[in-house]
Design a protein around this motif. Structure first.
Motif, PDB file in Angstrom:
ATOM      1  N   GLU A   6       0.821  -1.194   0.000  1.00  0.00           N
ATOM      2  CA  GLU A   6       0.000   0.000   0.000  1.00  0.00           C
ATOM      3  C   GLU A   6       0.864   1.256   0.000  1.00  0.00           C
ATOM      4  OE1 GLU A   6      -1.901  -3.032   2.926  1.00  0.00           O
ATOM      5  OE2 GLU A   6       0.093  -2.145   2.588  1.00  0.00           O
ATOM      6  N   SER A  21      -3.208   3.754  -2.877  1.00  0.00           N
ATOM      7  CA  SER A  21      -2.878   2.867  -3.984  1.00  0.00           C
ATOM      8  C   SER A  21      -2.322   1.565  -3.438  1.00  0.00           C
ATOM      9  CB  SER A  21      -1.833   3.511  -4.893  1.00  0.00           C
ATOM     10  OG  SER A  21      -2.300   4.712  -5.450  1.00  0.00           O
ATOM     11  N   CYS A  22      -2.521   0.516  -4.197  1.00  0.00           N
ATOM     12  CA  CYS A  22      -1.963  -0.779  -3.832  1.00  0.00           C
ATOM     13  C   CYS A  22      -1.470  -1.464  -5.098  1.00  0.00           C
ATOM     14  CB  CYS A  22      -2.995  -1.644  -3.140  1.00  0.00           C
ATOM     15  SG  CYS A  22      -2.448  -3.342  -2.816  1.00  0.00           S
ATOM     16  N   ALA A  23      -0.247  -1.925  -5.046  1.00  0.00           N
ATOM     17  CA  ALA A  23       0.327  -2.691  -6.137  1.00  0.00           C
ATOM     18  C   ALA A  23       0.734  -4.047  -5.589  1.00  0.00           C
ATOM     19  CB  ALA A  23       1.538  -1.968  -6.718  1.00  0.00           C
ATOM     20  N   SER A  25       2.764  -7.412  -6.028  1.00  0.00           N
ATOM     21  CA  SER A  25       3.857  -8.061  -6.752  1.00  0.00           C
ATOM     22  C   SER A  25       3.723  -9.567  -6.630  1.00  0.00           C
ATOM     23  CB  SER A  25       5.197  -7.599  -6.193  1.00  0.00           C
ATOM     24  OG  SER A  25       5.300  -7.983  -4.824  1.00  0.00           O
ATOM     25  N   GLY A  71      -9.682  -0.227 -10.044  1.00  0.00           N
ATOM     26  CA  GLY A  71      -8.544  -1.113 -10.105  1.00  0.00           C
ATOM     27  C   GLY A  71      -8.351  -1.762 -11.448  1.00  0.00           C
ATOM     28  N   GLU A  75      -3.169  -5.720 -14.034  1.00  0.00           N
ATOM     29  CA  GLU A  75      -1.961  -5.047 -13.564  1.00  0.00           C
ATOM     30  C   GLU A  75      -1.754  -5.253 -12.068  1.00  0.00           C
ATOM     31  OE1 GLU A  75       0.329  -3.465 -15.362  1.00  0.00           O
ATOM     32  OE2 GLU A  75      -0.763  -4.046 -17.175  1.00  0.00           O
ATOM     33  N   LYS A  76      -2.716  -5.895 -11.423  1.00  0.00           N
ATOM     34  CA  LYS A  76      -2.654  -6.160  -9.983  1.00  0.00           C
ATOM     35  C   LYS A  76      -2.521  -4.859  -9.203  1.00  0.00           C
ATOM     36  CE  LYS A  76       0.600  -9.229 -10.514  1.00  0.00           C
ATOM     37  NZ  LYS A  76       1.646 -10.221 -10.266  1.00  0.00           N
ATOM     38  N   ARG A  77      -3.379  -3.909  -9.549  1.00  0.00           N
ATOM     39  CA  ARG A  77      -3.382  -2.632  -8.852  1.00  0.00           C
ATOM     40  C   ARG A  77      -4.815  -2.277  -8.452  1.00  0.00           C
ATOM     41  NH1 ARG A  77       1.185   0.539  -9.289  1.00  0.00           N
ATOM     42  NH2 ARG A  77       2.813  -0.266 -10.690  1.00  0.00           N
ATOM     43  N   TYR A  79      -7.064   1.003  -6.295  1.00  0.00           N
ATOM     44  CA  TYR A  79      -6.988   2.353  -5.780  1.00  0.00           C
ATOM     45  C   TYR A  79      -8.227   2.648  -4.937  1.00  0.00           C
ATOM     46  CZ  TYR A  79      -3.822   2.391  -9.771  1.00  0.00           C
ATOM     47  OH  TYR A  79      -2.848   2.080 -10.672  1.00  0.00           O
ATOM     48  N   CYS A  95      -4.593  -3.425   2.131  1.00  0.00           N
ATOM     49  CA  CYS A  95      -4.916  -3.917   0.794  1.00  0.00           C
ATOM     50  C   CYS A  95      -5.104  -5.426   0.847  1.00  0.00           C
ATOM     51  CB  CYS A  95      -3.798  -3.561  -0.170  1.00  0.00           C
ATOM     52  SG  CYS A  95      -4.086  -4.095  -1.872  1.00  0.00           S
TER      53      CYS A  95
END
Length: 123
Positions: A6, A21-23, A25, A71, A75-77, A79, A95
């Motif tokens: 996050e 935001s959250c990405a 991996s 989201g 892209e594995k994101r 918001y 997240c």
């Protein structure tokens, strides 16, 4: 393994706005949905908002009409736009990524959590 990370927490005045935001991996065969939960001091973790890979959304009652989730599962994101914030929104925001949903249970079967980001709403 999927590791959500996050960003975007901080201090904001009542009535203000903040974006998270959250990405995520790591590798996953697919993502069923991503979302946000929060936990305030002395309270249980609660749903903020989730979005499925096909765009369906669900919001906690306390944030409906004020928060907006968006989201991109490819892209594995994910918001979270938070508007009209109040001190009651102060919490650690986590997240959440669900890669396997068990329909019979109506719950996520394989899930991953970020470490959280603190949102403080105060003067």
């Amino acid at each position: 393994q999927v590791q959500p990370v996050e960003s975007g927490g901080g201090l904001v005045q009542p009535g203000g706005s903040l974006s998270l935001s959250c990405a995520a991996s790591g590798s996953a065969f697919g993502i069923y949905g991503m979302g946000w939960y929060r936990q305030a001091p002395g309270k249980q973790r609660e749903l903020v908002a989730v979005i499925t890979s096909d765009g369906r959304t669900n919001y906690g009652n306390s944030v409906k009409g004020r928060f907006t989730i968006s989201g991109d599962s490819a892209e594995k994101r994910v918001y979270l736009q938070m508007d009209s914030l109040s001190p009651e929104d102060t919490a650690v925001y986590y997240c959440h990524v669900c890669t396997v949903f068990i329909a019979a249970k109506g719950a996520c079967g394989v899930e991953y959590w970020g470490k959280g980001t603190l949102v403080t709403v105060a003067l």
